[in-house]
Design an enzyme around this catalytic site. Structure first.
Site, PDB file in Angstrom:
ATOM      1  N   GLY A 181       0.812  -1.200   0.000  1.00 28.09           N
ATOM      2  CA  GLY A 181       0.000   0.000   0.000  1.00 28.09           C
ATOM      3  C   GLY A 181       0.851   1.257   0.000  1.00 28.09           C
ATOM      4  O   GLY A 181       2.046   1.221   0.301  1.00 28.09           O
ATOM      5  N   CYS A 182       0.230   2.391  -0.332  1.00 28.31           N
ATOM      6  CA  CYS A 182       0.983   3.646  -0.465  1.00 28.31           C
ATOM      7  C   CYS A 182       1.432   4.192   0.882  1.00 28.31           C
ATOM      8  O   CYS A 182       2.612   4.521   1.063  1.00 28.31           O
ATOM      9  CB  CYS A 182       0.154   4.668  -1.239  1.00 28.31           C
ATOM     10  N   PHE A 183       0.515   4.303   1.852  1.00 23.63           N
ATOM     11  CA  PHE A 183       0.926   4.719   3.191  1.00 23.63           C
ATOM     12  C   PHE A 183       1.939   3.726   3.761  1.00 23.63           C
ATOM     13  O   PHE A 183       2.929   4.113   4.393  1.00 23.63           O
ATOM     14  CB  PHE A 183      -0.282   4.789   4.132  1.00 23.63           C
TER      15      PHE A 183
ATOM     16  N   THR B 271       5.455   4.300   2.360  1.00 25.98           N
ATOM     17  CA  THR B 271       6.062   5.511   2.902  1.00 25.98           C
ATOM     18  C   THR B 271       6.560   5.299   4.319  1.00 25.98           C
ATOM     19  O   THR B 271       7.688   5.685   4.674  1.00 25.98           O
ATOM     20  CB  THR B 271       5.040   6.664   2.895  1.00 25.98           C
TER      21      THR B 271
END
Length: 324
Positions: A133-135, A138
């Site tokens: 996932g993107c979060f 990061t």
């Protein structure tokens, strides 16, 4: 040439994936499946691709390909594979269906978690990939070096803000321009779905980790990018922290430790993650930034494809930020 197909071709993530694949020197994009847009030219939906492709959406993919990208909504990939078995070729799934260990085995398929900075060698040998996932990407890139050194000794506090494309194309009250513009808001505080994959990755490096990761996600009033700040108490000084991060990412193709403060425009439209390390009293502060549609989704999927097929990791991903 690597023959590819995309299932679920109408969304933001699929649009970026199409853009990357049609310009990739070792790829032939053969089919883009969309039930709602079948028969329409791709550039009618993804208007940034006018002049770049003459492909049209199809209702089903009947051709054999080397890799299939699943760009379906969360919870839809398992349903699709159950109804449309893919017997040959590799699969890269961009939903959250197979990211957690308890869900990684589906029928005869075992999905490997596709964060190259965590387990590049395992990805190279895999057949099925669960794209992070993107979060999660990061935040993990902000914490992996500490976990690898087994130096996360206290709870971690994370605040992260994401652009509106992180919510996908489906309309909701919080995705309308009149609501989102000049506005920010907190959502899913302390219980965001990406916490599961973050925790599993941290524990894979630091098995005894048993502290809380306190995550506050924020909706931003911009379109692309994620900025996360993570802080935790630690006994290392700032020079030791920087050395630890630089050593961990020494061979990374896309993750860089910046000596200067960073900002979002440095990563938007790239597959980069930029990190900046500070020390404030007893706290280590790590700032991490990515483009949620690229390193947080489609760019990372291409990075994983390159690893699966023995290509240079950055092939087709040498993108420049639009900083002005």
């Amino acid at each position: 040439m690597i023959r590819t197909a995309i299932i679920g071709g109408a969304g933001y993530t699929a649009g970026e994936l199409i853009r990357l694949l049609i310009h990739h020197p070792q790829v032939e994009l053969t089919a883009i499946v969309s039930q709602s847009h079948a028969g329409q030219p791709v550039h009618v939906v993804h208007q940034d691709l006018v002049g770049n492709t003459q492909l049209s959406f199809v209702k089903n993919n009947d051709t054999e390909v080397d890799v299939t990208f699943l760009c379906l909504g969360h919870g839809k990939s398992q349903e699709y594979l159950a109804k449309n078995p893919i017997a040959k070729g590799k699969i890269i799934d961009l939903s959250n269906d197979f990211r957690l260990k308890k869900a990684a085995v589906f029928e005869d398929k075992t999905f490997i978690y596709g964060l190259p900075e965590l387990q590049k060698e395992e990805i190279k040998k895999a057949r099925y990939i669960a794209n992070p996932g993107c979060f999660a990407t990061t935040i993990q890139l902000a914490l992996l070096p500490l976990a690898h050194a087994e130096r996360i000794e206290h709870e971690v506090h994370v605040n992260a803000i994401t652009g509106s494309t992180g919510a996908g194309q489906s309309l909701s009250p919080t995705s309308h321009f009149s609501w989102r513009n000049n506005n920010v808001s907190v959502y899913k505080a302390f219980n965001h779905q990406h916490l599961g994959e973050i925790t599993e990755s941290i524990k894979s490096l630091q098995p005894w980790f048993d502290e809380s990761i306190n995550f506050i996600p924020v909706r931003g009033n911009f379109t692309r990018g994620i900025m996360a700040t993570a802080y935790t108490k630690i006994s290392l000084n700032v020079d030791e922290l920087k050395s630890l991060y630089e050593e961990y990412y020494e061979k990374s193709v896309f993750t860089y430790v910046s000596t200067q403060p960073i900002h979002l425009k440095q990563v938007v439209n790239t597959n980069k993650c930029l990190l900046h390390i500070e020390k404030h009293g007893p706290y280590a502060l790590v700032t991490s930034m990515i483009d949620n549609l690229l390193k947080g989704a489609s760019g990372q999927a291409i990075q994983n494809m390159n690893l699966l097929f023995g290509l240079e990791e950055d092939l087709g991903l040498k993108l420049k930020a639009s900083i002005f």
